[in-house]
Write an enzyme that holds these catalytic residues in place. Sequence first.
Site: not given
Ligand SMILES: Cc1cc2nc3c(=O)[nH]c(=O)nc-3n(C[C@H](O)[C@H](O)[C@H](O)COP(=O)(O)OP(=O)(O)OC[C@H]3O[C@@H](n4cnc5c(N)ncnc54)[C@H](O)[C@@H]3O)c2cc1C
Length: 442
Positions: A42, A281
């Site tokens: 974020c 996500d």
């Molecule tokens: C620019 C930006 C701004 C944002 N601003 C906000 C905000 O203001 N408020 C808010 O609530 N949310 C915001 N978000 C969304 C938030 O960042 C995401 O919802 C959050 O990071 C999701 O977390 P996650 O752990 O589910 O997925 P991710 O953070 O995407 O992490 C998943 C991880 O899994 C790894 N991965 C994927 N596939 C594999 C595999 N096959 N094997 C091993 N590893 C793997 C990836 O490399 C990654 O590191 C923003 C996102 C972005 C990009």
Amino acid sequence: MKYVMIGGDAAGMSCAMQIYREDPDAHIVALEKGEIFSYGQCGLPYFIGGLIDHHDKLIARSADTFRDKYGIDARCSHEVTSIDPDQKTVSGIHTKTKMPFTETYDRLLIATGASPVTLDLNDRSLDGVHVLKTIPHALSIIKHLQKDVSHITIIGGGYIGLEMAENLKALGKDIHLIQRGSTLGPGFDQEMAKHLEEEATTHGIHVVLNETVQRLLGDSHVTAVQTDKQTIDTDMVIIAIGVNPQTSFLDGTAIDRLENGAIVVNRYMQTNVKDIYAAGDCAATYHLVKKRLDYIPLGTTANKQGRIAGFHMTGTNRAFQGVTGTAVMKFMDVTAGRTGLSENEAKKEGIPYSTSTIRSTDHAGYYPDAKKMKVKLIYRSDNRSLLGAQIIGKSGVDKRIDVMATALYQELTLTDLEDLDISYAPPFNSVWDPLQQAARRT
Ligand SMILES: Cc1cc2nc3c(=O)[nH]c(=O)nc-3n(C[C@H](O)[C@H](O)[C@H](O)COP(=O)(O)OP(=O)(O)OC[C@H]3O[C@@H](n4cnc5c(N)ncnc54)[C@H](O)[C@@H]3O)c2cc1C
């Protein structure tokens, strides 16, 4: 008990840390395909804009910290490519050495997040076209900005597109912001979204609505963006048109997914396959107002879902209650917040609704520096229960949208909202809070 996390960011590491707290004998392995664990995506637009001076400041805990301080076996460059639920193994490849690996698990969390949607418009990829999801993406944009970039085209007018427009404008760039639909911002109705458009225009951003990008032009480097109505010369393109769950490696497994690929989970973040959980996500989430699963990828939800999965994996039955679709964003000098259903969503869901929209101020009009605020409430026309809210203003938006998120969580009605004991003193509010003013105007 051996717990394996696939994905080392918000959901994966919230789960790992909860397991660490709940189960002193846990053997936790976290497999991350990238090089960085647990960071705040974020903050990336603000890092690009220079407000945050180093990307290390976005990292909550490094792989070394997870290993050395918490005994979590955090492995970078480990991409999981398949799961075998019968054998209870995950397999993949080390992205640098290309060596295959296989890991057994007792309980598994899929927390692979989402990947940015790209535009597949050209026969080959052009330099100068970016997406923004990871620290390497941000570093690549910053490196490109150091070259001769004066004009940038941002494709997508959601919150990432707007945050990037703000930060790149602050760097003195000329910006075109192209949105295929008629509104900017994350799911605002037209009469609310128009204030974001006005704010963009006031700050010299060229907003292009209702146009579809058809082609990116250039030999090896992008030089122009062609829409269905015009061609815009540009030095750089940022594509911010949404994300898709990263779940294609589950093809061929029995794990249930929604049409967009998001993993179907119950309130404990369990999938339909024994001992396999999903969070963040890559997973669907229960929408409290729609009363069904939905896909709303946000960091705040990913952290909560990861923690809930960690509880259940270690034997505590604590359920995730769901989301109301709350979001807040800063764009230039305004804050825009939304929660619950927009009018458009209420229509799509087939819910009988009415709306109330008022203009007010963030605090008593007679107290200095009162700022304008616009509030829209959406409510059921049959029983007056609240369905959603959208608020735009220069101050005090965040607290009101959170009051509304709480109201939706508790399934309050307009009458409940009118009666809420909301704080009042002239520097902070009017005797009737703007939310209550909107509720009374129905
Ligand atoms: C620019 C930006 C701004 C944002 N601003 C906000 C905000 O203001 N408020 C808010 O609530 N949310 C915001 N978000 C969304 C938030 O960042 C995401 O919802 C959050 O990071 C999701 O977390 P996650 O752990 O589910 O997925 P991710 O953070 O995407 O992490 C998943 C991880 O899994 C790894 N991965 C994927 N596939 C594999 C595999 N096959 N094997 C091993 N590893 C793997 C990836 O490399 C990654 O590191 C923003 C996102 C972005 C990009």
